[in-house]
Design a protein around this motif. Sequence first.
Motif, PDB file in Angstrom:
ATOM      1  N   ALA A 174       0.841  -1.198   0.000  1.00  0.00           N
ATOM      2  CA  ALA A 174       0.000   0.000   0.000  1.00  0.00           C
ATOM      3  C   ALA A 174       0.875   1.247   0.000  1.00  0.00           C
ATOM      4  CB  ALA A 174      -0.920  -0.006   1.221  1.00  0.00           C
TER       5      ALA A 174
ATOM      6  N   ALA B 204       2.229   1.682  -3.411  1.00  0.00           N
ATOM      7  CA  ALA B 204       1.218   2.303  -4.277  1.00  0.00           C
ATOM      8  C   ALA B 204       1.195   3.819  -4.090  1.00  0.00           C
ATOM      9  CB  ALA B 204      -0.157   1.708  -3.985  1.00  0.00           C
TER      10      ALA B 204
ATOM     11  N   ARG C 256      -0.569  -0.175 -10.621  1.00  0.00           N
ATOM     12  CA  ARG C 256      -1.150  -1.498 -10.879  1.00  0.00           C
ATOM     13  C   ARG C 256      -0.268  -2.605 -10.315  1.00  0.00           C
ATOM     14  NH1 ARG C 256      -2.750  -0.270 -17.144  1.00  0.00           N
ATOM     15  NH2 ARG C 256      -4.874   0.512 -16.787  1.00  0.00           N
TER      16      ARG C 256
ATOM     17  N   ILE D  59      -0.659  -2.767  -6.413  1.00  0.00           N
ATOM     18  CA  ILE D  59      -1.953  -3.316  -6.005  1.00  0.00           C
ATOM     19  C   ILE D  59      -2.032  -4.809  -6.314  1.00  0.00           C
ATOM     20  CG2 ILE D  59      -4.438  -3.243  -6.458  1.00  0.00           C
ATOM     21  CD1 ILE D  59      -4.102  -0.208  -6.916  1.00  0.00           C
TER      22      ILE D  59
ATOM     23  N   GLN E 132       0.041  -6.696  -3.747  1.00  0.00           N
ATOM     24  CA  GLN E 132      -0.615  -6.659  -2.440  1.00  0.00           C
ATOM     25  C   GLN E 132      -1.709  -7.718  -2.396  1.00  0.00           C
ATOM     26  OE1 GLN E 132      -3.287  -3.382  -1.408  1.00  0.00           O
ATOM     27  NE2 GLN E 132      -2.325  -3.284   0.614  1.00  0.00           N
ATOM     28  N   ASN E 133      -2.513  -7.791  -3.434  1.00  0.00           N
ATOM     29  CA  ASN E 133      -3.588  -8.785  -3.495  1.00  0.00           C
ATOM     30  C   ASN E 133      -3.029 -10.197  -3.524  1.00  0.00           C
ATOM     31  OD1 ASN E 133      -5.637  -6.876  -3.489  1.00  0.00           O
ATOM     32  ND2 ASN E 133      -5.733  -6.744  -5.722  1.00  0.00           N
TER      33      ASN E 133
END
Length: 221
Positions: free
Chosen positions: A55, A58, A68, A71, A74-75
């Motif tokens: 985060a 980002a 992109r 994120i 992170q996912n």
Amino acid sequence: MLFQRLIQKNSEVWCQYLDHNFVKGLKEGTLNKENFLFYLKQDYMYLINYSKCYARLALNANTVEELRFAIKFQNYTLEGELELHKSILELGIDTSNFNEKDESLVNIAYSRYILGVGENGDFLDMLIALSACAIGYGYIGSKIYKDISKEKLQNHPYKEWILTYSSQEFQASVKEFENFVNSYTEQISEEKFNKLSKIFYNVVRLEIAFWEHSLKMEINI
């Protein structure tokens, strides 16, 4: 390529990370279950903070592509690695009862160091701070898988961990991360490289400390 230059510049600590006794014990299946569970518990808490680091990455992004990337990873950490650790830990440890008193000082030092790099540096600084974990585990998982026979793996006590970090999906994410790092190769000055090398050196040392404190099962330093 940038990542290969970082490895070459810090080859001694990089080899200590990849060939640590904890890793050897994992490969051979001789690592005590208590050490493995201690490591998993600490790594589960680490991955929560590691996800927060993405985060921060980002926030440091300058382009849509960088945003992109941050994120996506992170996912991937939240939905992939974290769930693996949770499923293994629930065999013997209830993850819902974890709190700040369970987190080791090495764990705190590592994740907070990465966050500090992101707060005081730029996107690339933060990317390199995340790279030792993101790429290193892929190198380790691939090497262990290649070094042991299918017969031995079948009844290996740490089969699930090995298959996760050697899997095609994880290896593809490692390659994507490494390629993204290398995309900055031509953009950095020698001064910038030296700064990145210091960051890389520190995070690799912290990875070594993480293995080491898992062998000793030390919450405090």
